[in-house]
Write an enzyme that holds these catalytic residues in place. Structure first.
Site, PDB file in Angstrom:
ATOM      1  N   HIS A  76       5.075   2.129  -3.081  1.00  0.00           N
ATOM      2  CA  HIS A  76       5.173   1.965  -4.412  1.00  0.00           C
ATOM      3  C   HIS A  76       5.474   0.879  -4.973  1.00  0.00           C
ATOM      4  CE1 HIS A  76       3.395   5.864  -4.725  1.00  0.00           C
ATOM      5  NE2 HIS A  76       4.633   6.765  -4.370  1.00  0.00           N
ATOM      6  N   ASP A 115      -0.896   9.652  -1.958  1.00  0.00           N
ATOM      7  CA  ASP A 115      -0.363   9.876  -2.489  1.00  0.00           C
ATOM      8  C   ASP A 115      -0.347  11.321  -3.230  1.00  0.00           C
ATOM      9  OD1 ASP A 115       2.392  10.084  -3.289  1.00  0.00           O
ATOM     10  OD2 ASP A 115       2.391   8.888  -4.751  1.00  0.00           O
TER      11      ASP A 115
END
Length: 445
Positions: free
Chosen positions: A267, A318
């Site tokens: 991220h 994810d």
């Protein structure tokens, strides 16, 4: 494995689309690549469309696939989403996790993914009681990837705290080994094998106490294994880290020896200029997960600045709001356009590299991600004749793939010279949709 010749109607050879390529593979690796082959050689396997190196999904939580649809109802934040996630985690067993992950990895294969980085922290039984085999859950994931026909880097994750030293909450007991030393002892029993790499992960700076970060980093360094970490995904995490330690999460990781060329921050969304410089100067990678980051309203990370600073970019699905690495690549560029009001931050070739070669490198598969002699024979063919991809000139196949195609346009997938997907159907899990439906239904209350 005998020599197999593939004729690729169009192939991506790093920076351009080449028509008429003959690729030979034996013993799981590419042995020759010949261009200018206008017609299929006798006996060749014909792959019509645009063939690219296999895609690498560098960040996966397989069990999150069971949340799709459910967590999109109503409003909320990352933190309310997390409560729903905990509920699913509590119901999984090694057998049910295998069934779910096998179906999820089959969905990935159908999307052109040939290697997955599984960020694995669901280690123990309910209440934190270890299974007879302390790695039963991890081994279930490895077995699932094998049956689905894709490679896996199991990023065994240290998750020890509810937040900056606080004891794990009830739902987190299944995740925790108590200390980093006990985590290292358990994870050390996992071994690399054919199609499998064992790596490490620090769940986040809130989940591993600062004085134990270096233990995880040393474990990975001694094994020369990939090390991943959720980093600055949420502003609340940054604020809590400042309150506890007086520094940003990135600075904390740097101070404890976590950053480095085998480390990937997942991220890297809310970073200061100093954070970006730290990550880049250490050659630490960045795994962007745009479909999850937008689904959870996390924000748009500074991908261009990180790459310019020296951080290689990879991509992951994810939470599996969707599983589509082409969409992840496209979204990274389009998010940046929305943020800056400027088009063209990455070429299609650069985005394909993030989805293939750089993703594989982040997972410890440096010998994958290219159509060249010596590389692993892992490749994906994208149709150029669907309603999404028909029309553009073949020389624009990279742009068509990245900016128009979707996972639904993947036609063939080969992993280690073995066909995993043929004509859009998974060879060993032909009813992948049914397998997903059954596995997820079994987890409902």
């Amino acid at each position: 494995m005998p020599l197999t010749t593939y004729w690729l109607e169009h192939a991506w050879l790093g920076t351009y689309a080449e028509p008429g390529v003959a690729l030979e593979a034996a013993d799981g690796r590419i042995t020759a690549v010949r261009t200018g082959v206008d017609a299929p050689p006798p006996g060749a396997v014909v792959l019509r469309g645009f063939t690219v190196p296999g895609l690498a999904n560098a960040h996966s939580h397989a069990f999150h696939r069971a949340l799709r649809g459910t967590v999109q109802v109503g409003s909320g934040t990352f933190w309310t989403w997390r409560e729903v996630m905990y509920g699913v985690a509590q119901r999984l067993t090694p057998d049910s996790y295998f069934a779910l992950a096998r179906a999820v990895y089959a969905e990935m294969a159908l999307a052109g993914v040939t290697a997955v980085g599984e960020f694995h922290y669901l280690h123990h039984g309910p209440g934190g009681t270890p299974y007879a085999d302390p790695n039963a859950m991890g081994e279930a994931l490895i077995a699932a990837a094998r049956e689905a026909g894709i490679r896996i880097t199991l990023l065994d994750t240290a998750y020890l705290s509810a937040g900056f030293g606080a004891a794990p909450e009830h739902h987190q007991l299944r995740f925790s080994d108590g200390t980093a030393e006990r985590w290292a002892e358990r994870a050390g029993a996992l071994k690399d094998r054919d199609g499998v790499r064992i790596g490490a992960a620090i769940h986040s700076v809130r989940a591993v106490p600062a004085d134990q970060l270096s233990t995880v980093a040393r474990w990975a360094e001694e094994r020369r294994a990939p090390l991943h970490v959720h980093l600055s995904e949420q502003t609340a995490e940054n604020e809590a880290c400042h309150a506890a330690h007086g520094v940003t999460p990135t600075r904390l990781l740097a101070d404890h020896g976590v950053l480095g060329p085998r480390t990937t921050g997942v991220h890297n969304t809310h970073m200061t200029d100093a954070d970006i410089a730290l990550v880049g100067s250490a050659s630490t990678g960045t795994c962007m997960c745009p479909t999850t980051e937008r689904d959870l309203a996390d924000g748009i990370g500074p991908a261009t600045a990180l790459q310019k600073a020296g951080s290689p970019l990879s991509l992951g699905s994810d939470s599996h709001a969707v599983i589509d690495l082409l969409e992840e690549a496209r979204a990274m560029e389009l998010n940046e356009r929305l943020r800056t009001h400027i088009r063209g931050h990455w070429t299609a070739a650069a985005l394909l590299r993030a989805a293939s070669a750089d993703g594989h490198a982040a997972l410890g598969w440096s010998d994958a991600g290219a159509l060249e002699p010596g590389a692993l024979a892992d490749f994906t063919t994208i149709a150029l004749d669907t309603v999404r991809t028909a029309g553009p000139l073949p020389r624009l196949a990279p742009e068509t793939a990245v900016f128009a195609a979707s996972a639904a346009d993947v036609r063939h997938v080969v992993v280690g010279g073995r066909t995993v997907v043929r004509d859009g159907v998974h060879v060993s899990v032909p009813d992948a949709a049914g397998a997903l439906a059954d596995a997820i239904a079994a987890l409902r209350d």
